[in-house]
Write a protein that holds these residues in place. Structure first.
Motif, PDB file in Angstrom:
ATOM      1  N   ILE A 111       0.869  -1.180   0.000  1.00 23.21           N
ATOM      2  CA  ILE A 111       0.000   0.000   0.000  1.00 23.21           C
ATOM      3  C   ILE A 111       0.902   1.225   0.000  1.00 23.21           C
ATOM      4  N   GLU A 112       0.883   1.978  -1.075  1.00 22.32           N
ATOM      5  CA  GLU A 112       1.739   3.153  -1.154  1.00 22.32           C
ATOM      6  C   GLU A 112       1.272   4.219  -0.162  1.00 22.32           C
ATOM      7  N   GLU A 113       2.197   5.095   0.232  1.00 22.45           N
ATOM      8  CA  GLU A 113       1.905   6.106   1.247  1.00 22.45           C
ATOM      9  C   GLU A 113       0.689   6.944   0.889  1.00 22.45           C
ATOM     10  N   ILE A 114       0.556   7.269  -0.394  1.00 22.99           N
ATOM     11  CA  ILE A 114      -0.551   8.131  -0.821  1.00 22.99           C
ATOM     12  C   ILE A 114      -1.908   7.471  -0.623  1.00 22.99           C
ATOM     13  N   ALA A 115      -1.939   6.122  -0.527  1.00 21.44           N
ATOM     14  CA  ALA A 115      -3.200   5.401  -0.379  1.00 21.44           C
ATOM     15  C   ALA A 115      -3.423   4.863   1.034  1.00 21.44           C
ATOM     16  N   LYS A 116      -2.419   4.977   1.908  1.00 18.36           N
ATOM     17  CA  LYS A 116      -2.492   4.362   3.232  1.00 18.36           C
ATOM     18  C   LYS A 116      -3.625   4.913   4.088  1.00 18.36           C
ATOM     19  N   ARG A 117      -3.821   6.208   4.030  1.00 16.80           N
ATOM     20  CA  ARG A 117      -4.849   6.815   4.881  1.00 16.80           C
ATOM     21  C   ARG A 117      -6.231   6.262   4.549  1.00 16.80           C
ATOM     22  N   VAL A 176     -15.495   0.094  -2.784  1.00 15.86           N
ATOM     23  CA  VAL A 176     -14.564   1.184  -3.092  1.00 15.86           C
ATOM     24  C   VAL A 176     -13.835   0.871  -4.396  1.00 15.86           C
ATOM     25  N   ASN A 177     -13.317   1.915  -5.026  1.00 14.21           N
ATOM     26  CA  ASN A 177     -12.566   1.754  -6.265  1.00 14.21           C
ATOM     27  C   ASN A 177     -11.080   1.746  -5.925  1.00 14.21           C
ATOM     28  N   VAL A 178     -10.439   0.616  -6.168  1.00 15.31           N
ATOM     29  CA  VAL A 178      -9.027   0.441  -5.833  1.00 15.31           C
ATOM     30  C   VAL A 178      -8.188   0.591  -7.095  1.00 15.31           C
ATOM     31  N   ARG A 179      -7.236   1.520  -7.069  1.00 16.46           N
ATOM     32  CA  ARG A 179      -6.329   1.735  -8.193  1.00 16.46           C
ATOM     33  C   ARG A 179      -4.971   1.123  -7.860  1.00 16.46           C
ATOM     34  N   PHE A 180      -4.410   0.379  -8.804  1.00 19.34           N
ATOM     35  CA  PHE A 180      -3.164  -0.332  -8.520  1.00 19.34           C
ATOM     36  C   PHE A 180      -2.327  -0.503  -9.782  1.00 19.34           C
ATOM     37  N   ARG A 181      -1.035  -0.778  -9.577  1.00 17.24           N
ATOM     38  CA  ARG A 181      -0.129  -1.025 -10.696  1.00 17.24           C
ATOM     39  C   ARG A 181       0.845  -2.129 -10.309  1.00 17.24           C
ATOM     40  N   PHE A 182       1.482  -2.736 -11.320  1.00 16.25           N
ATOM     41  CA  PHE A 182       2.376  -3.865 -11.109  1.00 16.25           C
ATOM     42  C   PHE A 182       3.819  -3.484 -11.410  1.00 16.25           C
ATOM     43  N   ASP A 183       4.705  -4.058 -10.620  1.00 17.82           N
ATOM     44  CA  ASP A 183       6.136  -3.904 -10.842  1.00 17.82           C
ATOM     45  C   ASP A 183       6.674  -5.297 -11.175  1.00 17.82           C
ATOM     46  N   ILE A 189       9.637  -6.257 -12.022  1.00 12.69           N
ATOM     47  CA  ILE A 189      10.984  -6.568 -11.534  1.00 12.69           C
ATOM     48  C   ILE A 189      10.932  -7.152 -10.126  1.00 12.69           C
ATOM     49  N   THR A 190      10.114  -6.559  -9.272  1.00 22.62           N
ATOM     50  CA  THR A 190      10.031  -7.021  -7.885  1.00 22.62           C
ATOM     51  C   THR A 190       8.854  -7.965  -7.642  1.00 22.62           C
ATOM     52  N   ALA A 191       8.085  -8.266  -8.689  1.00 22.00           N
ATOM     53  CA  ALA A 191       6.896  -9.121  -8.549  1.00 22.00           C
ATOM     54  C   ALA A 191       5.978  -8.589  -7.455  1.00 22.00           C
ATOM     55  N   CYS A 192       5.727  -7.292  -7.519  1.00 23.81           N
ATOM     56  CA  CYS A 192       4.943  -6.611  -6.492  1.00 23.81           C
ATOM     57  C   CYS A 192       3.810  -5.829  -7.148  1.00 23.81           C
ATOM     58  N   VAL A 193       2.660  -5.767  -6.481  1.00 23.80           N
ATOM     59  CA  VAL A 193       1.558  -4.926  -6.925  1.00 23.80           C
ATOM     60  C   VAL A 193       1.350  -3.843  -5.863  1.00 23.80           C
ATOM     61  N   SER A 194       1.262  -2.599  -6.306  1.00 19.63           N
ATOM     62  CA  SER A 194       1.134  -1.469  -5.380  1.00 19.63           C
ATOM     63  C   SER A 194      -0.219  -0.811  -5.525  1.00 19.63           C
ATOM     64  N   VAL A 195      -0.895  -0.611  -4.403  1.00 19.61           N
ATOM     65  CA  VAL A 195      -2.144   0.162  -4.371  1.00 19.61           C
ATOM     66  C   VAL A 195      -1.764   1.632  -4.329  1.00 19.61           C
ATOM     67  N   VAL A 196      -2.197   2.387  -5.337  1.00 17.17           N
ATOM     68  CA  VAL A 196      -1.799   3.787  -5.421  1.00 17.17           C
ATOM     69  C   VAL A 196      -2.925   4.742  -5.048  1.00 17.17           C
ATOM     70  N   LYS A 197      -4.174   4.252  -5.050  1.00 15.07           N
ATOM     71  CA  LYS A 197      -5.285   5.136  -4.729  1.00 15.07           C
ATOM     72  C   LYS A 197      -6.515   4.315  -4.385  1.00 15.07           C
ATOM     73  N   ILE A 198      -7.291   4.800  -3.411  1.00 20.89           N
ATOM     74  CA  ILE A 198      -8.564   4.165  -3.055  1.00 20.89           C
ATOM     75  C   ILE A 198      -9.623   5.256  -3.030  1.00 20.89           C
ATOM     76  N   GLU A 199     -10.645   5.099  -3.867  1.00 20.62           N
ATOM     77  CA  GLU A 199     -11.701   6.107  -3.979  1.00 20.62           C
ATOM     78  C   GLU A 199     -13.002   5.557  -3.416  1.00 20.62           C
ATOM     79  N   GLY A 200     -13.769   6.417  -2.747  1.00 17.03           N
ATOM     80  CA  GLY A 200     -15.083   6.039  -2.251  1.00 17.03           C
ATOM     81  C   GLY A 200     -15.120   5.667  -0.791  1.00 17.03           C
TER      82      GLY A 200
END
Length: 227
Positions: free
Chosen positions: A159-165, A206-213, A215-226
């Motif tokens: 969970i990226e910092e921008i989406a943690k709250r 809620v609407n969960v926005r995410f992207r994949f990396d 190289i690290t085989a990781c998926v990051s949540v970048v935004k949660i709306e709603g």
């Protein structure tokens, strides 16, 4: 034979995208089966409370208008190789019916409502039948599974910092659900995959926005709306 739904299930999946491809892969995924009036007599579920799991026979209502296909491309084969429709669990079936094994968490008796988990069904899926699961007859530990023998690999979810709250405002079950779903990589198996692309899925309201990396085989949540 003409059949009609005995009810409809409300689930945590607001759209087809990101719904697990099999039941049980996301234990936190919940569903509530509400019976139609014709099948809502309390007697219809008498004795069901003694079972831990049930089979749901459902309809692929979002793809039923597209007809069936003799061969399909399973995600487990990368979405490129074809197999016969009867060697798959594809939605594009002659009668548009599916089978899902779910955990029975709780029963409301009057009117009958089944609370289940581990679901792989989109919200408002029609249910055509409910059958109790019998482990002595239906559990086969040494069964073979063809091209789907291996377990599905999972990504690490961050969970990226921008989406943690926003993420921390969600209840614990919804947090688990998001991580379980994204770890399975819900993206289409076929086609190119852009590491910079932001995907979105409607999970637990809620609407969960995410992207994949890759190289690290990781998926990051970048935004949660709603929230």
């Amino acid at each position: 034979m003409e059949i009609e739904p005995i009810g409809f299930i409300r689930t945590c999946f607001g759209s087809k995208f990101a719904v697990p491809r099999q039941p049980g892969l996301c234990p936190s995924a919940w569903g509530v089966l509400e019976f139609s009036q014709s099948y809502s007599a309390p007697e219809t579920i008498r004795g069901l409370d003694g079972f831990s799991h049930v089979w749901l026979i459902f309809g692929f209502h979002q793809t039923s208008d597209e007809g069936w296909r003799p061969t399909v491309r399973p995600p487990r084969l990368g979405g490129n190789d074809r197999v016969g429709v009867f060697a798959s669990r594809s939605t594009y079936r002659p009668n548009g019916l599916g089978l899902s094994l779910v955990k029975l968490d709780r029963i409301d008796e009057d009117p009958p409502i089944l609370h289940v988990s581990g679901v792989d069904l989109v919200d408002k899926t029609p249910i055509y039948d409910v059958k109790p699961y019998l482990p002595y007859a239906e559990a086969i530990p040494d069964a073979s599974a063809g091209y789907a023998e291996a377990e599905i690999p999972r990504y690490e979810v961050k969970i990226e910092e921008i989406a943690k709250r926003a993420f921390e405002k969600l209840d614990e079950r919804s947090q688990h659900l998001i991580k379980e779903v994204l770890s399975l990589d819900p993206r289409p198996a076929a086609g190119s995959r852009d590491e910079k692309r932001i995907y979105g899925a409607e999970l637990a309201g809620v609407n969960v926005r995410f992207r994949f990396d890759f190289i690290t085989a990781c998926v990051s949540v970048v935004k949660i709306e709603g929230v």
